[in-house]
Structures are given as C-alpha cells and as structure tokens.
Design an enzyme around this catalytic site. Structure first.
Site, PDB file in Angstrom:
ATOM      1  N   LEU A 256      -4.306  -6.453   0.565  1.00  0.00           N
ATOM      2  CA  LEU A 256      -3.369  -5.776   1.462  1.00  0.00           C
ATOM      3  C   LEU A 256      -3.090  -4.335   1.013  1.00  0.00           C
ATOM      4  O   LEU A 256      -2.712  -4.105  -0.132  1.00  0.00           O
ATOM      5  CB  LEU A 256      -2.052  -6.577   1.491  1.00  0.00           C
ATOM      6  CG  LEU A 256      -1.004  -6.075   2.491  1.00  0.00           C
ATOM      7  CD1 LEU A 256      -1.487  -6.246   3.911  1.00  0.00           C
ATOM      8  CD2 LEU A 256       0.317  -6.783   2.278  1.00  0.00           C
ATOM      9  N   ASP A 257      -3.261  -3.398   1.912  1.00  0.00           N
ATOM     10  CA  ASP A 257      -2.973  -1.976   1.653  1.00  0.00           C
ATOM     11  C   ASP A 257      -3.821  -1.379   0.534  1.00  0.00           C
ATOM     12  O   ASP A 257      -3.448  -0.360  -0.056  1.00  0.00           O
ATOM     13  CB  ASP A 257      -1.473  -1.766   1.344  1.00  0.00           C
ATOM     14  CG  ASP A 257      -0.589  -2.207   2.494  1.00  0.00           C
ATOM     15  OD1 ASP A 257      -1.064  -2.161   3.638  1.00  0.00           O
ATOM     16  OD2 ASP A 257       0.562  -2.601   2.255  1.00  0.00           O
ATOM     17  N   GLU A 258      -4.944  -2.014   0.255  1.00  0.00           N
ATOM     18  CA  GLU A 258      -5.811  -1.522  -0.815  1.00  0.00           C
ATOM     19  C   GLU A 258      -7.150  -1.027  -0.272  1.00  0.00           C
ATOM     20  O   GLU A 258      -8.033  -0.679  -1.041  1.00  0.00           O
ATOM     21  CB  GLU A 258      -6.080  -2.647  -1.841  1.00  0.00           C
ATOM     22  CG  GLU A 258      -4.868  -3.154  -2.584  1.00  0.00           C
ATOM     23  CD  GLU A 258      -4.579  -2.324  -3.820  1.00  0.00           C
ATOM     24  OE1 GLU A 258      -5.529  -1.769  -4.398  1.00  0.00           O
ATOM     25  OE2 GLU A 258      -3.397  -2.232  -4.189  1.00  0.00           O
TER      26      GLU A 258
END
Lengths: 284, 284, 284, 284
Positions: C227-229
């Site tokens: 997530l969000d990476e």
C-alpha cells in the site's frame, strides 16, 4: 526610540488582545506590528508585538514587573521581552561540509544577518581556513565514543564563556546529547537534508533516490531528544527526475539546505518563531 | 455568536490598535483574529479584525454609529464591517473557455466556496449546458461593436436585479467598460494568463513562447481602467522548457489559471484583501 | 503518416541506439523524437521513440516480427509498440469526493485528454449525477467485507467488457486487491494525498497537521501490492503554515491532488512512463 | 575511455538521428547519452550526444574531418565537438555585491563546478579580499565614461592572456559593449534580478515592489546587444507579500540570484545549452 519585541502564549481567552495593547499604550509604547494566532484545537493563544518606547522614559525592568503583575498573571502567560537592537550570539557547529558555513558567513559579512558569531565549533579541522578568512575563532573538538562526554563538557564551557544565545548545526554530523539540548531548549537549529518526516536519519538522499521520488527537500528544525522529530521551522523542495543520480541529489540538495537553514536562522533571530506542542508558530 | 469582520485603513498613527481593540472590548466583543500591516513608505495602516458578539445584544447599526463617531473620525479611517455569515453574491462572466467555470462550479457544488452564484453571464451560448447541469441561470448577451452599450446596460440590469456583490471574469474575453468598473470598484476579479506585468494584453502564451521563458504564470487582479494594470491579488507559476509547444503552454497555463483564480476568489470572499495605491494587502 | 511509439528497456550495452535507429530507418520510418536514459547503477537502458511511417507501406505486425527477431532478441529487450493515434480506454474509480472526477471530466470534455472513458465505477451512488451530466455510464458496486470478492468480480467483468486499458483511482477509498492489480500491472494509477513516503496510509492531512509541516504534497503512483509503496509518477507540493487548520490542509490538498493526478494521467496516456525497480523513468 | 560531447543543430530532416548514431558507431564510439529536440515551428533539429571512445584509437581531428565531410555537409549542420574532460576557463566579472561571488567560489572550492577560474575582473576594489582568500587573481579596472574604451581593451587583453572560454557577470553593474559581446557570442552569462521580461533595466526590485507583485524572480541569460533581451537560460521565483519591504525583496532576491546563476553556469559548463532564435534549448 527603543524597539522591543514581546512574545506571548497562553490559553486563549477573551480580552487578551485588548488588555495587552492597552497595557503597552499606557506605558507610552507604540505598537508598530502585531501578529497573533489562535490554535482552535488546543485553544492556545499566541502573540508577537513590536513596540517602540521613548529611550528616555522606558525601563525594561519596570515594564517586565508591571506586565508580569497586571497581565501575565491574570492570563497565566508564558512571555518574553526582547530588545530588538541587541544581536543574539550564535555559535556555529560544523563538521566537514562547507556549503552551509560559507552561506552563513557570506551573509554575515554582508551585514545580512542580525547576529554576532563569537565562535565556530567543529569535530574536524577541515573548515578552520574558512573561519579564519572571516576572522572568527574556530575550536576543533574531536568527538569519539570515548571522548564524547569530555568533548561535550568542553563545548558547553565555550558556549558559556562566549555567552551564546543559540546554536546552529550547519551540517554538524554528530548527535547532540540530552544535556546540551537541555541547556538550549528550542535554541539549537538543525538542517536536515530531507523533506521531514520523510527520510529521517542518515543518508536521506540515498533513501530518496531509492524510493524514486520526484521532489526532494530540506527541513530546518529545533533539535529535541527524538532525532529529527523536533519542531519544524522551515522547509523547501526542489524537483528531481530519473536523470538525476545520487550525486545530483546531493548537489541540488545543498542549495536547498543552505537557503532553508538561512531562512530559519533569520526567523529565529528576529524572534518570529514560537514553539508549542512540538510545532512552530512562525510569524513571517 | 455573531461573527463580524472589521476592515480598517488610515494614515498610520500611535494608539490605533489599542483604541480599536478597546472599543471592541467595550462593545462586549471578543477579537478572535487580528491582522495588521503598516506600509512604512506611505505610512498607511491596515487592519482586519474578526470579532464575535453575543447574538442577543449586538446591533450592527449601533456598532457602526459608535465606531464612526468615536474611532473612525478620530483617525480618519476608511472602514467596513462585514457579517461573516452572509455569503456574498458573485456573478460569473464567461466566454467560451470552460476550465475556470468548471473549477469554480465544482468547488461551489462541493460547498467549498462561501458565495452564492445567482447567475452566469456570457457573450456566447457555448457554456450554457454546464450552467444548466449546476442549475444556475445563464444569460447569453451578445457583444459586438454596435451592441456594446446596450449589452452592458443589460448586464448592469441583471447585476442589480440579482443584487450582485462582486464579479468574476472567468476567462471572459471582452474588455470591461469604465461604467461597469465604476459600479464595481475593486469588485471585478480577472484572471490574466501571464505572470503580470510580463506579457499584458492578448496572446500572452504566444509572447512567452517567443521570448523563450522557462517559467509561465497566471495573475488574478482587480479590474481597473488600465488594462491588466489593476491591483494583483494572487499569482502563481509553473515551469516550461524548450520541449513545450504553445499548445503545451496553454494547457499548463489552464491549470494555473483556475487555481490562481480560485485562490483570489476565496481571499476576496473572506474579506482578506484590501486595496491601496493600486496594490493589495492580503491577509492570508 | 502513421505515428508509433516504441518503448524499450534492457541491460545497457554498446550500439543499442545505433541498432534501433538504423532499424527504424531501414523500415522507412522517420524518428521524430527520441528520449533515452541509462541507469548507471543498474546498468539499465531505457528508450522511447516516436516514429512516423507511411500509412501505405507500414505493417505493424511485420515491424513487430522483424524487430523482435533482429534487435530485441539480440539485446534481450522488453519492448512495446503503441499506435499514437489510438486512444487508450480509461476506467475511473471514485467514492464520494468529486474534485478529481470533475477535473478529469472537464478536461475530457474540452478535448484535453487523449483517452476514451467508457465507464465510471463507484462504491457509492453519490457522484452518479456528475457522470450523467457528462454522459458516461456509472456503475455503483457496493463494497463491504462480505461482498468484497463478488464486487471485485463484477468490476473485473465490466473492465473486460469495456476493454479497459488502464484504471485511475480518483480518490477511490478502497484497497485494491491483488487480483485486480495482477490483471492491471503498472496500469492502476492512484492519487495519494501526501508527499509520499511521508504520511502513507489513511488521514495523511491529519498526520501532516500534527507534525507541523510547512509544506504538504500529493503523490500519484502506480498501485502495487504494498500500500502506497508503488512507483511514483508525479508529485507536487504547496505551502502551509500555522494559520491553516486541518480543513485548510484538505482544501489546499484537493487542488494539488487533481493537478498531480491529471499530470500523471497525461504522462501515462502518452506512453511516457516506464517502470523499473519500483521507480519510474518519465520522459516529459 | 575518452568522453566527448557532440552538439548539432540544423534544419530538421529525415534520417539525421540514424546517420549520426551510425557514424559514431562506425568510429567505434559508444553513445552514452542522447538528447534531441525538434522545433516544429521552425523545423529545426537539435541534438546533444555524449560518446565514449577508446583513448588509444580516437583522434579528435580525424573524427571532426570525417564528420564534417560525411554528415555535417549533407545536413548543413552547425556542430561542435567538446572534450568532456577539459574544464572550460571562466572569468568572473563583479562590482560590489558579494553574494554571487561567494556562492560561485564556495562551490568552486568544494569541487562542485567543472571550470577553471583564472581571474576575477572588477570595476571596484571592494571584493579583492574575497578573491584573495580563494587564491584567485583579482584585477581592478576602473570604468568611467572617459576610461570605458581603454578599460575594455584592458579587459580583453586579460581575457585573451588567460585564454578565457566564457564570462560570468556575477552582478557586474556595467553595460557590456558590443565589442566584448562580439568576441564572446553566447558566452557571457548574466544574472538579472527580475523575472524577465518583467522589469528589465535598473532597479527591478523597486519596480516589482511598486507594482505590488506577489512573486519575484531572477533570470540568467546570455548577454546580447539588446539589454536584458538575450536568450534565457534559467529562471526561478520566490513568493513575496505586502509585508515585505523593498529591502526584503532585495534580500530574498539575492538567494534567487545566486542559485539561478549557479544553475545556468552548470548547464553552460556541461555544454547543455544551445542557442537558436534568441531562445535556448536546455538539455538537463
């Protein structure tokens, strides 16, 4: 005319502004600038006043006594009164990087900074030549695991001897101990070479490069016991892209670091920064 | 509580701040925000206060009378008192470009803008469909050399009928006449698609392209009789390079235009802009 | 003329540029733009070519066969050939926030975006009215813990039915499953409302406010399983200060989000983004 | 390996890229970077190649001859071949302001700039001390109306004696004559303290202040005979507001000036700037 700067913070309350401005008026002062802020969430009140008083009649001591008794007590204020004409004494800590040091000293020599710089402290001899070309005493105090405590004692003695008001870490690559922080609370200004809270700790440009960011930053903050977690004074950024190597990041970052640090120093020197809840109110 | 905004400007003088804050205090008002500025060169004083009064006891008329007689007269002030809860009525003028209109209306519909939008006026029918999808009356008033005076009369009647407080020219491609400007002094907000004073007049992106600039901008300003010379409210910029064509300039510029215009509208709506000497004091 | 875009990446090697440009030349193609990058650390080579071919003589299939056999095999290339005149099909996923959706659709309707938008998918009915005003089919697929798998199956069927090429999450407040990501690798574009890697996860504006940052940002990235990476496509920032509340952060952030997202969409649509090592090479 | 930089511009035409890359390949060169641009309006082609050749076999003279005869003639090219390992010789012209000089010299001393600085020329003695602390010869050549021609002759002799490749005007407050410009075409780099084309000529900060702009800028450009009209290399900006005095504009501007100038110098030094039609193509 004598110019003073009054900084106030306290729980928010009705009538503070009128009480303070009235008080200054009664003391024959003229308010030339007023900045004010209320943090609604914490219901905290912040104010910064620049006041002018007649040199003949004004007594700082008298003002402080009267203000404490009549206003500060009533509203339970934290407050300080600064003489705008007194230049604070700033110590510079450096290691081996010269860009921030050059930037500060060249501003200093062109009269741009309202500080005195009684000394430079470093854990390396490399930048002594620069200090000398600006005629500023340079103390090289080596810091190793074994000498850390003694080194710090030596630093503190120098800071006291020169009556230092605040410290700038101009890319000083050592962790500051609790003791030094305790002696200079909200008075040690660091420049971190990332856009905090992204990439705290060491080698932020390497981490930023690895993450593939499109923008890098620099952050100037007060030093607290949590590393890179202190109140942020100023930040700025610059664009990068895939064409830039880590070396490019570092070079672009240097330009940010020196500009952001110098802005933070200006704000601190002019008593425009107030700290609360690990954040800053910056009246600029 | 009733929230009011007091705007003041006058010749700078000792004791203004204390007098005003005292007055508000005596009227049982609580000052929740104060912004103040002194233009040293022109020795002009500016202040914006947000005050809260008890709904029961506060009379706007009474306040205005007393303030005029006791304070405003003494310091020869220009001043206005605004009710913070009353949404100003904004008319939108458009031609054929839709990006600023969409931006304003989508903010409006999400409750982001503190205005009413009673009508949209255009010299073209193209954008009527958009107005309709937001349920806002759309008046198409053709403007030609021959019909200019009549068209303007029709516009003025609509503006009066809808009790319009201020006008936004959301890429309205017509020159506004003295008469309309005279009826809405510092109340017509334009977005110019350049970084004024660079590239005034028509086709600024073409001029910027020709000049080989590395940055383009947009400027929101109040409309005055000198074209593109009115007081600047807000500006912003974006980078361009040799790879960008004029078409790219235009597309990148649109993003600037709508953002800069919306910021200017927010500032105006919240009574945060004061005009003096063809410049603005913006308390943000 | 037929315009094609050739994207290549492979291990860096001598003679790649000459080989490729030669090949295009032999195929009677004219290279109108060449962008190239070498990642020295990973010794990876990236290239993007815009080529024009005569419509009569050019066979895409023939070109692809020949290129694969003569060049791509030799240098062990990953490569794609895109027809510049074919508009990719983009699905929009939304929840309740309208600002990104309005921004995308108003650009779409003014002809600014080189995509088709066959459908909008949402987990809420709120924005259907907007979709309708732009005449785009809107599918409301509720997502709860219990219905998550079924909902996703329904989404996938729609994406296949409409032959969707890539997906934009225009503030779609749901976590995307591995399965959907697996079907659209580097083809799901998200807008995160912080300056990643600072403040990943939920409520970034609240975290930024608490940390007392002086700048907030937005980040558009490809969605990956972390997530969000995912690989960052575009970022931008805006200044904030102590005067701004969380609500102000959110409003200022919205302007960033929509602009940053639209830039990322433009770059992706024009085949200007290449992904490698969880980073992007962006030829803009 | 020997690294060379090849700069080309000519009328756009089919097959240029293939011809050039082929030629380099045949000369046993490896292209490590290629940047290319086509100005569609003027149908002009620009290319910058970084190539590596074996030190043993490469002859610059031979390459230049062959390239001229086989490629350059065919496409009627303007072209230059630079040895990437040779540092160009830069002369610095200054007057009394020290900020740009300090910035350049501190970068120089930290190894950040790929130039030699054989001398500094000034019309005032003020900055000699700085030059001395960096061990760079400083020539003070007074310039008055009467001595202008003689002064310039003296300057030219020094520039020749030291085999200067290009000149930086680091806030040199004198107008450069046609003769000097003629000897260094597109090789004199100036920093103008405004966002050109806004506020050309003297006292731009005063003009910007008077106009009430919200953003100020700085522009680095090549010097041509039309004052402040030369090709722009780099620009940047910073925000200002009503609280800033002219003195603040000047201080904020200084930070811009030195950063923008240093970026322009880096670009020029690395042969990344090409001039055409009074504009620049900047490959960065």
């Amino acid at each position: 005319m004598k110019k003073s700067i009054l900084l106030i913070n306290c729980k928010d309350n009705k009538g503070i502004i009128a009480s303070v401005t009235n008080f200054v008026h009664q003391q024959k002062g003229n308010i030339v600038y007023i900045d004010q802020h209320v943090d609604r969430e914490d219901t905290m009140f912040f104010m910064r006043l620049e006041c002018e008083f007649s040199k003949d009649s004004f007594s700082k001591e008298q003002f402080e006594n009267d203000f404490e008794n009549s206003i500060a007590n009533k509203f339970d204020m934290n407050w300080q009164l600064h003489d705008a004409d007194v230049k604070p004494k700033m110590a510079i800590f450096v290691s081996k990087y010269s860009h921030c040091l050059y930037d500060i000293l060249s501003r200093f020599s062109s009269g741009e900074m309202g500080v005195e710089i009684p000394l430079i402290i470093s854990n390396h001899p490399d930048l002594e030549k620069i200090a000398r070309s600006f005629n500023i005493p340079y103390y090289c105090i080596k810091v190793t695991k074994e000498t850390k405590v003694a080194a710090e004692r030596e630093q503190l003695e120098l800071l006291r001897k020169y009556k230092i008001d605040f410290i700038v870490l101009a890319r000083y690559m050592q962790i500051i101990s609790s003791r030094l922080i305790g002696e200079f609370p909200d008075k040690i200004i660091n420049i971190h070479h990332s856009f905090l809270p992204a990439f705290p700790g060491a080698k932020p440009y390497h981490s930023a490069f690895k993450r593939g960011v499109k923008i890098i930053g620099a952050t100037s903050h007060y030093v607290t016991e949590e590393l890179d977690e202190g109140p942020i004074i100023e930040q700025d950024i610059t664009r990068v892209s895939h064409i830039h190597t880590i070396k490019d990041f570092i070079l672009k970052g240097r330009d940010l670091e020196k500009i952001v640090l110098s802005r933070a120093l200006q704000l601190h020197t002019k008593h425009k920064v107030m700290v609360y809840n690990n954040k800053t109110v910056v009246f600029n």
